[in-house]
Scaffold this motif. Structure first.
Motif, PDB file in Angstrom:
ATOM      1  N   LEU A 327      -0.547 -13.440  -8.489  1.00 29.15           N
ATOM      2  CA  LEU A 327      -1.899 -12.887  -8.483  1.00 29.15           C
ATOM      3  C   LEU A 327      -2.398 -12.613  -7.075  1.00 29.15           C
ATOM      4  O   LEU A 327      -3.040 -11.587  -6.820  1.00 29.15           O
ATOM      5  CB  LEU A 327      -2.855 -13.844  -9.205  1.00 29.15           C
ATOM      6  N   THR A 328      -2.120 -13.514  -6.139  1.00 26.83           N
ATOM      7  CA  THR A 328      -2.570 -13.262  -4.766  1.00 26.83           C
ATOM      8  C   THR A 328      -1.819 -12.078  -4.162  1.00 26.83           C
ATOM      9  O   THR A 328      -2.370 -11.328  -3.353  1.00 26.83           O
ATOM     10  CB  THR A 328      -2.376 -14.514  -3.893  1.00 26.83           C
ATOM     11  N   GLY A 329      -0.549 -11.885  -4.563  1.00 24.48           N
ATOM     12  CA  GLY A 329       0.189 -10.713  -4.097  1.00 24.48           C
ATOM     13  C   GLY A 329      -0.375  -9.422  -4.670  1.00 24.48           C
ATOM     14  O   GLY A 329      -0.499  -8.413  -3.968  1.00 24.48           O
ATOM     15  N   LEU A 330      -0.743  -9.459  -5.959  1.00 24.89           N
ATOM     16  CA  LEU A 330      -1.350  -8.280  -6.572  1.00 24.89           C
ATOM     17  C   LEU A 330      -2.697  -7.952  -5.940  1.00 24.89           C
ATOM     18  O   LEU A 330      -3.110  -6.789  -5.881  1.00 24.89           O
ATOM     19  CB  LEU A 330      -1.526  -8.509  -8.075  1.00 24.89           C
ATOM     20  N   LEU A 331      -3.380  -8.970  -5.446  1.00 23.71           N
ATOM     21  CA  LEU A 331      -4.650  -8.740  -4.751  1.00 23.71           C
ATOM     22  C   LEU A 331      -4.432  -8.311  -3.314  1.00 23.71           C
ATOM     23  O   LEU A 331      -5.029  -7.350  -2.831  1.00 23.71           O
ATOM     24  CB  LEU A 331      -5.483 -10.035  -4.786  1.00 23.71           C
ATOM     25  N   GLY A 332      -3.548  -9.030  -2.610  1.00 31.59           N
ATOM     26  CA  GLY A 332      -3.384  -8.790  -1.182  1.00 31.59           C
ATOM     27  C   GLY A 332      -2.681  -7.496  -0.844  1.00 31.59           C
ATOM     28  O   GLY A 332      -3.040  -6.821   0.125  1.00 31.59           O
ATOM     29  N   GLY A 333      -1.679  -7.118  -1.637  1.00 28.81           N
ATOM     30  CA  GLY A 333      -0.945  -5.883  -1.345  1.00 28.81           C
ATOM     31  C   GLY A 333      -1.825  -4.647  -1.345  1.00 28.81           C
ATOM     32  O   GLY A 333      -1.890  -3.917  -0.345  1.00 28.81           O
ATOM     33  N   PRO A 334      -2.548  -4.365  -2.440  1.00 27.48           N
ATOM     34  CA  PRO A 334      -3.444  -3.199  -2.437  1.00 27.48           C
ATOM     35  C   PRO A 334      -4.526  -3.275  -1.377  1.00 27.48           C
ATOM     36  O   PRO A 334      -4.927  -2.260  -0.816  1.00 27.48           O
ATOM     37  CB  PRO A 334      -4.051  -3.230  -3.850  1.00 27.48           C
ATOM     38  N   PHE A 335      -5.002  -4.496  -1.092  1.00 29.73           N
ATOM     39  CA  PHE A 335      -6.044  -4.636  -0.071  1.00 29.73           C
ATOM     40  C   PHE A 335      -5.545  -4.159   1.287  1.00 29.73           C
ATOM     41  O   PHE A 335      -6.233  -3.439   2.009  1.00 29.73           O
ATOM     42  CB  PHE A 335      -6.498  -6.091   0.005  1.00 29.73           C
ATOM     43  N   PHE A 336      -4.320  -4.534   1.642  1.00 29.44           N
ATOM     44  CA  PHE A 336      -3.810  -4.121   2.950  1.00 29.44           C
ATOM     45  C   PHE A 336      -3.405  -2.658   2.973  1.00 29.44           C
ATOM     46  O   PHE A 336      -3.477  -2.013   4.018  1.00 29.44           O
ATOM     47  CB  PHE A 336      -2.659  -5.031   3.377  1.00 29.44           C
ATOM     48  N   LEU A 337      -2.986  -2.132   1.845  1.00 25.29           N
ATOM     49  CA  LEU A 337      -2.774  -0.690   1.793  1.00 25.29           C
ATOM     50  C   LEU A 337      -4.083   0.052   2.031  1.00 25.29           C
ATOM     51  O   LEU A 337      -4.122   1.072   2.737  1.00 25.29           O
ATOM     52  CB  LEU A 337      -2.178  -0.301   0.441  1.00 25.29           C
ATOM     53  N   TRP A 338      -5.158  -0.481   1.460  1.00 24.23           N
ATOM     54  CA  TRP A 338      -6.474   0.128   1.694  1.00 24.23           C
ATOM     55  C   TRP A 338      -6.878   0.017   3.157  1.00 24.23           C
ATOM     56  O   TRP A 338      -7.425   0.956   3.742  1.00 24.23           O
ATOM     57  CB  TRP A 338      -7.521  -0.536   0.801  1.00 24.23           C
ATOM     58  N   LEU A 339      -6.596  -1.149   3.777  1.00 19.68           N
ATOM     59  CA  LEU A 339      -6.911  -1.312   5.195  1.00 19.68           C
ATOM     60  C   LEU A 339      -6.143  -0.306   6.053  1.00 19.68           C
ATOM     61  O   LEU A 339      -6.701   0.291   6.980  1.00 19.68           O
ATOM     62  CB  LEU A 339      -6.578  -2.735   5.657  1.00 19.68           C
ATOM     63  N   LEU A 340      -4.844  -0.139   5.751  1.00 18.93           N
ATOM     64  CA  LEU A 340      -4.045   0.824   6.505  1.00 18.93           C
ATOM     65  C   LEU A 340      -4.595   2.235   6.324  1.00 18.93           C
ATOM     66  O   LEU A 340      -4.696   3.013   7.277  1.00 18.93           O
ATOM     67  CB  LEU A 340      -2.589   0.754   6.048  1.00 18.93           C
ATOM     68  N   TYR A 341      -4.963   2.571   5.089  1.00 17.30           N
ATOM     69  CA  TYR A 341      -5.526   3.896   4.814  1.00 17.30           C
ATOM     70  C   TYR A 341      -6.839   4.080   5.572  1.00 17.30           C
ATOM     71  O   TYR A 341      -7.081   5.135   6.181  1.00 17.30           O
ATOM     72  CB  TYR A 341      -5.749   4.040   3.315  1.00 17.30           C
ATOM     73  N   ARG A 342      -7.672   3.034   5.564  1.00 14.90           N
ATOM     74  CA  ARG A 342      -8.971   3.115   6.232  1.00 14.90           C
ATOM     75  C   ARG A 342      -8.825   3.265   7.737  1.00 14.90           C
ATOM     76  O   ARG A 342      -9.482   4.084   8.381  1.00 14.90           O
ATOM     77  CB  ARG A 342      -9.777   1.849   5.900  1.00 14.90           C
ATOM     78  N   SER A 343      -7.925   2.454   8.342  1.00 14.52           N
ATOM     79  CA  SER A 343      -7.729   2.541   9.780  1.00 14.52           C
ATOM     80  C   SER A 343      -7.085   3.885  10.163  1.00 14.52           C
ATOM     81  O   SER A 343      -7.406   4.473  11.196  1.00 14.52           O
ATOM     82  CB  SER A 343      -6.865   1.386  10.271  1.00 14.52           C
ATOM     83  N   GLY A 344      -6.158   4.379   9.318  1.00 11.56           N
ATOM     84  CA  GLY A 344      -5.539   5.658   9.602  1.00 11.56           C
ATOM     85  C   GLY A 344      -6.534   6.809   9.557  1.00 11.56           C
ATOM     86  O   GLY A 344      -6.518   7.697  10.419  1.00 11.56           O
ATOM     87  N   ARG A 345      -7.437   6.768   8.585  1.00 11.98           N
ATOM     88  CA  ARG A 345      -8.447   7.820   8.495  1.00 11.98           C
ATOM     89  C   ARG A 345      -9.408   7.764   9.685  1.00 11.98           C
ATOM     90  O   ARG A 345      -9.861   8.772  10.197  1.00 11.98           O
ATOM     91  CB  ARG A 345      -9.250   7.683   7.206  1.00 11.98           C
ATOM     92  N   GLY A 346      -9.699   6.498  10.141  1.00 13.32           N
ATOM     93  CA  GLY A 346     -10.583   6.364  11.289  1.00 13.32           C
ATOM     94  C   GLY A 346      -9.985   6.981  12.547  1.00 13.32           C
ATOM     95  O   GLY A 346     -10.679   7.652  13.319  1.00 13.32           O
TER      96      GLY A 346
END
Length: 350
Positions: A327-346
């Protein structure tokens, strides 16, 4: 940045204080829900009555009371402590390395603990006592961290990068030896290894808590005492030294406390990933980089996240129990993909 992280003598701004109060209320609500939800549902009012009577020294001894006090309460207390320690340790490592992707695994704690536990299971050391696997995991985590510190001190003394390089090597070595033990394990041992490597709060007793909880609480209390020093480190090690902080001693102290706390946590629950990465990031988004609010906020958020993950682990497939690491992997994986997407867009917008 400098004005925000070095204003250590000023009172904490109102917004972080209000948000920390909200986090405390959220954790209290999750605790109440965790004590009541399960294979045997217990109403929140009944849970509150049971806890009130227990605090007053009254024990009815009925079935609901036994479920709350003997099964769920130790599990919830362990989840609070372990979640807080993992999140605090992640926040401290990120501040120490000045890297948002840093976590305790960088300095070999998880690899060493895994090696110790795997060795105890495969070599059948648990015949010496039920706590042997936990003790072996604790000793392995501390031993790996000490090995990292030793090689860092003789190769690149006084340099945080030395810890990182030594940690990579020790992690690789620990993973290889763990793989060798896994290859030698039989089917029953492989099942135990797999479940332990994904983490669980199940089966904890008050006896285990009496041994491990003091270590966890000590780390939770002590780590926030270095919030001002971590604020100074955000400016760089040289700048922190000019401001009067003994950087090398600070590094040794923080690594030792993180190793102690995470080693105790892994020994009691197995390996639980992503809490030490996700919780500090969430709090940093809400409260900013000031460690005076970041560290207590990360502790509360980590406790809440682990309790929520445990609640899902024991209810989604009831009466079976899912490993928390899934469960923590299912939560953490998408969260960090979102962080990478957010930082890349910035960066693209800049």
């Amino acid at each position: 940045m400098s004005s925000s992280v070095l204003s250590s003598r000023r009172a904490m701004p109102r917004r972080p204080v209000w948000m920390l109060g909200g986090l405390i209320l959220m954790v209290a609500l999750i605790v109440l829900v965790s004590l009541g939800v399960g294979a045997v549902p217990i109403a929140p009012r009944q849970v509150s009555a049971i806890l009130s009577k227990a605090l007053a020294g009254v024990d009815n001894g009925d079935f609901a009371t036994n479920v709350v006090l003997l099964v769920r309460l130790p599990r919830v207390i362990l989840g609070l402590a372990v979640g807080a320690v993992l999140a605090l340790s992640g926040a401290v490592m990120q501040g120490l390395f000045r890297n948002p992707l840093a976590d305790p695994a960088l300095i070999g704690i998880s690899a060493g603990a895994a090696l110790g536990a795997v060795a105890a299971i495969v070599l059948d050391w648990h015949r010496f006592g039920p706590a042997t696997v936990s003790l072996a995991a604790f000793a392995g985590g501390l031993g790996a961290t000490r090995l990292v510190q030793f090689f860092a001190s003789i190769t690149r003394p006084g340099d945080t990068a030395g810890l990182l390089l030594a940690g990579i090597a020790v992690n690789a070595l620990g993973g290889a030896v763990t793989g060798l033990f896994t290859y030698l394990a039989d089917d029953q041992q492989l099942r135990a290894l797999t479940f332990w490597s994904m983490g669980s709060l199940g089966g904890v007793t008050w006896t285990q808590l009496r041994v491990g909880l003091p270590l966890l609480l000590a780390v939770v209390i002590l780590l926030p005492c270095w919030s001002k020093a971590l604020n100074a480190l955000l400016l760089g090690e040289a700048e922190a030294g000019h401001l009067g902080f003994a950087v090398q001693r600070l590094r040794r102290t923080l690594v030792a406390l993180v190793a102690l706390g995470v080693g105790a946590a892994v020994a009691l629950t197995g390996i639980i990933g992503f809490i030490g990465l996700v919780a500090p990031h969430l709090v940093r988004l809400w409260l900013g980089p000031d460690h005076r609010s970041l560290l207590p906020g990360a502790a509360l958020t980590g406790a809440a996240l682990l309790l929520l993950a445990d609640l899902g682990a024991r209810t989604l497939e009831a009466p079976a129990e899912l490993p928390i690491g899934i469960l923590t992997g299912l939560l953490g994986g998408p969260f960090f993909l979102w962080l990478l997407y957010r930082s890349g867009r910035g960066r693209m917008e800049c």
